[in-house]
Design a protein around this motif. Structure first.
Motif, mmCIF file in Angstrom:
data_model
loop_
_atom_site.group_PDB
_atom_site.id
_atom_site.type_symbol
_atom_site.label_atom_id
_atom_site.label_comp_id
_atom_site.label_asym_id
_atom_site.label_seq_id
_atom_site.Cartn_x
_atom_site.Cartn_y
_atom_site.Cartn_z
ATOM 1 N N HIS A 126 1.206 6.700 -6.829
ATOM 2 C CA HIS A 126 0.110 7.636 -7.098
ATOM 3 C C HIS A 126 0.555 9.080 -6.867
ATOM 4 C CE1 HIS A 126 -3.296 4.448 -6.480
ATOM 5 N NE2 HIS A 126 -2.590 4.251 -7.574
ATOM 6 N N ARG A 127 1.349 9.290 -5.828
ATOM 7 C CA ARG A 127 1.854 10.642 -5.554
ATOM 8 C C ARG A 127 2.739 11.121 -6.706
ATOM 9 N NH1 ARG A 127 6.895 11.963 -2.947
ATOM 10 N NH2 ARG A 127 6.902 14.064 -2.029
ATOM 11 N N THR A 160 -4.250 6.452 -10.311
ATOM 12 C CA THR A 160 -4.097 7.808 -9.770
ATOM 13 C C THR A 160 -5.220 8.716 -10.231
ATOM 14 O OG1 THR A 160 -1.705 7.464 -9.924
ATOM 15 C CG2 THR A 160 -2.459 9.716 -9.539
ATOM 16 N N THR A 177 -0.498 -0.100 -11.475
ATOM 17 C CA THR A 177 -1.092 0.825 -10.499
ATOM 18 C C THR A 177 -1.150 2.283 -10.949
ATOM 19 O OG1 THR A 177 1.082 1.083 -9.441
ATOM 20 C CG2 THR A 177 -0.388 -0.612 -8.565
ATOM 21 N N GLU A 196 0.804 4.030 -2.958
ATOM 22 C CA GLU A 196 0.554 5.440 -2.640
ATOM 23 C C GLU A 196 1.701 6.326 -3.120
ATOM 24 O OE1 GLU A 196 -0.108 5.579 1.530
ATOM 25 O OE2 GLU A 196 -2.187 4.852 1.407
ATOM 26 N N MET A 249 -8.409 9.191 -8.324
ATOM 27 C CA MET A 249 -8.334 9.903 -7.058
ATOM 28 C C MET A 249 -8.316 11.418 -7.245
ATOM 29 S SD MET A 249 -5.339 7.487 -5.507
ATOM 30 C CE MET A 249 -5.252 8.403 -3.985
ATOM 31 N N MET A 300 0.831 -1.205 0.000
ATOM 32 C CA MET A 300 0.000 0.000 0.000
ATOM 33 C C MET A 300 0.869 1.260 0.000
ATOM 34 S SD MET A 300 -3.067 1.159 -0.111
ATOM 35 C CE MET A 300 -4.088 -0.237 0.389
ATOM 36 N N ASN A 301 1.952 1.234 0.752
ATOM 37 C CA ASN A 301 2.866 2.383 0.763
ATOM 38 C C ASN A 301 3.496 2.603 -0.605
ATOM 39 O OD1 ASN A 301 2.387 2.856 3.494
ATOM 40 N ND2 ASN A 301 4.126 1.600 4.163
ATOM 41 N N HIS A 313 -5.115 16.588 -5.387
ATOM 42 C CA HIS A 313 -5.274 15.624 -4.291
ATOM 43 C C HIS A 313 -4.130 15.793 -3.293
ATOM 44 C CE1 HIS A 313 -6.365 12.037 -2.142
ATOM 45 N NE2 HIS A 313 -5.222 11.443 -2.433
#
Length: 531
Positions: A361-362, A423, A419, A358, A426, A354-355, A435
């Protein structure tokens, strides 16, 4: 009934109105009956041709400038004429102030930065031109570099030193050969550090030759730096001279470190960069830490990479694609070798996964153009000398140097592939707010088109929908072309349809005439006919 004529004028008015209506009806029928199928073919064919030309022009304008020409003309010129708001009203002044603030914000967001990993013109960019015949740098990009050179390598006291005076003119020269000739002329007078810099950047055809010239520049630059350091407090003129000599020395040492990195002496390059950052900690404008991150990744020294990120990946410091995607790479490295999308969908993501997701996505939110280059969905070109943060130019510059590091980490590109598109679910649409970062600036496409060569297809985010007028003209062109074809193939049948269509079109007019005749008094018709 009329008292003067015993109703005669009323009958006469009704007769005149009936005659007028009959003549209009008869004229319309005569007009329709005289139209031949050739007329309909010519009419529809001409309409199709005109709408097709408009479609081609609109599509070309949209591809080049990213907007519809008709919409732009309507908004810029027609709207003020048709319904412009009074500029003196308070509400409009507030609106204009808001627009001005947003424009200033977009200008600041679209600030162009010097590429920390920019290539050498003579040893790399020019060699590409010799092989392919293409120019990798745009005039706008080279003009920005000329402005940078004048800012970093010149000062007001250059006229006191003949060699520096020559170089001050050389940095303003547009012709490369004239610049190189001026550098040789300056070296005939004395050892001039900036002259060696120009020759290393533009005349040297190999990295080894550029490194040799930069070493000569370092020797001359250190002498000037020591002399100006002793005199910097004697006045503003000496202070400006010392500032210029400091910029020259930092530039030379950074380029020498980059030469070592390109020649395979990566540990030596890392040491030079660390020493430079310790010696001049306040000169963050050169972004030397991004050169250091790339060299550490080449050594696979991930612990030191994490230490550099801990210092520079701070909320108070400006971000870059190198910072965000390197942080994502380190997070992905911990889980990517065992990551499986099927297993993750069954059991869910672990905390480490998950990290990593994320972090990806960042990074994608900061610059959404990078994944297509890392996943080799778009072809890479040589990076420009200047980049626009969050733009396509920055994505090219990052992927050009860091793609090999992502390939070296097993499964990292697979995790990115699975993944990165998540993004966009979101980020609010239509991107009125971000975001994790500020909303994506709308000016990146225009700036990137100025920075990147014409043969490169600029990546655009968010994808622009086709303007209404392009869709409208495309539909109109197709419809009229189909009518022209059908009229040419079936002239009699299409003639019947055309007459029926025109009769239907005139039917409301006939209905209105009948209603007007029944409502208005006959005496008014009589007066109208007399007029």
């Amino acid at each position: 009934m009329c008292n003067n004529c015993g109703g005669g004028c009323c009958l006469k008015g009704k007769w005149i109105s009936s005659a007028l209506y009959s003549s209009i009806d008869y004229g319309s029928h005569m007009f329709l009956n005289t139209l031949t199928p050739k007329f309909y073919v010519a009419l529809t064919g001409t309409s199709s041709l005109i709408s097709g030309l408009i479609l081609i022009f609109e599509w070309w304008y949209f591809r080049k400038y990213g907007t519809s020409f008709i919409e732009q003309v309507s908004v810029s010129h027609l709207r003020p004429l048709l319904g412009g708001v009074d500029s003196s009203s308070p509400s409009n002044s507030n609106t204009s102030n808001g627009e001005a603030d947003s424009n200033r914000q977009s200008v600041s967001e679209c600030k162009v930065w010097r590429n920390p990993l920019n290539l050498f013109r003579g040893a790399e960019y020019n060699r590409y031109t010799w092989v392919t015949g293409r120019e990798p740098l745009t005039y706008y990009d080279m003009n920005l570099s000329a402005q940078d050179h004048q800012t970093f390598f010149t000062c007001d006291s250059d006229h006191l030193r003949p060699a520096d005076a020559i170089m001050q003119k050389a940095w303003r020269e547009r012709n490369p050969q004239a610049r190189i000739s001026a550098a040789h002329e300056a070296l005939e007078l004395e050892d001039c550090a900036t002259a060696y810099i120009l020759l290393a950047e533009e005349e040297a055809t190999t990295i080894m030759e550029a490194e040799r010239l930069f070493k000569q520049a370092l020797k001359a630059g250190e002498g000037c730096y020591r002399r100006s350091q002793q005199l910097q407090h004697h006045g503003t003129q000496y202070e400006a001279q010392h500032r210029r000599d400091t910029n020259v020395l930092v530039y030379i040492k950074r380029r020498l470190a980059m030469c070592s990195r390109k020649l395979g002496r990566t540990r030596e390059a890392v040491k030079m960069m660390r020493d430079l950052m310790k010696e001049f900690p306040l000169l963050s404008m050169f972004n030397i830490h991004e050169n250091l991150l790339e060299s550490l990744l080449e050594l696979q020294n991930y612990a030191d990479v994490q230490a550099v990120l801990a210092k520079y990946d701070d909320i108070s410091l400006p971000k870059s694609a190198t910072i965000c995607y390197t942080a994502a790479l380190l997070k992905a490295r911990a889980v990517s070798d065992k990551f499986s999308p099927e297993a993750a969908s069954r059991r869910g993501l672990s905390t480490a996964e998950m990290n990593a997701v994320e972090a990806i996505h960042r990074a994608v939110e900061f610059n959404p153009h990078v994944p297509k280059y890392l996943l080799e969905m778009k072809s890479l070109i040589l990076p420009p000398e200047h980049i626009l943060k969050r733009g396509d130019s920055e994505a090219i510059a990052y992927a050009f140097f860091h793609l090999q590091h992502w390939k070296r980490v097993e499964g990292a590109l697979n995790l990115l592939h699975c993944t990165w598109e998540g993004t966009f679910r979101m980020i609010p649409y239509p991107l009125e707010k971000g975001h994790l970062f500020y909303p994506y600036p709308i000016c990146t496409e225009t700036a990137d088109r100025e920075l990147l060569p014409m043969f490169h297809e600029v990546s655009v985010y968010p994808k622009k929908e086709l303007p209404f007028f392009i869709l409208f003209t495309a539909g109109l062109c197709s419809f009229t072309a189909m009518l022209a074809l059908l009229t040419h193939q079936f002239p009699e049948l299409m003639g019947v349809f055309a007459k029926a269509f025109l009769s239907t079109l005139f039917a409301p007019l006939n209905f209105i005439m009948e209603k007007v005749e029944s409502i208005l008094p006959s005496s008014l018709w009589h007066q109208l006919t007399r007029i």
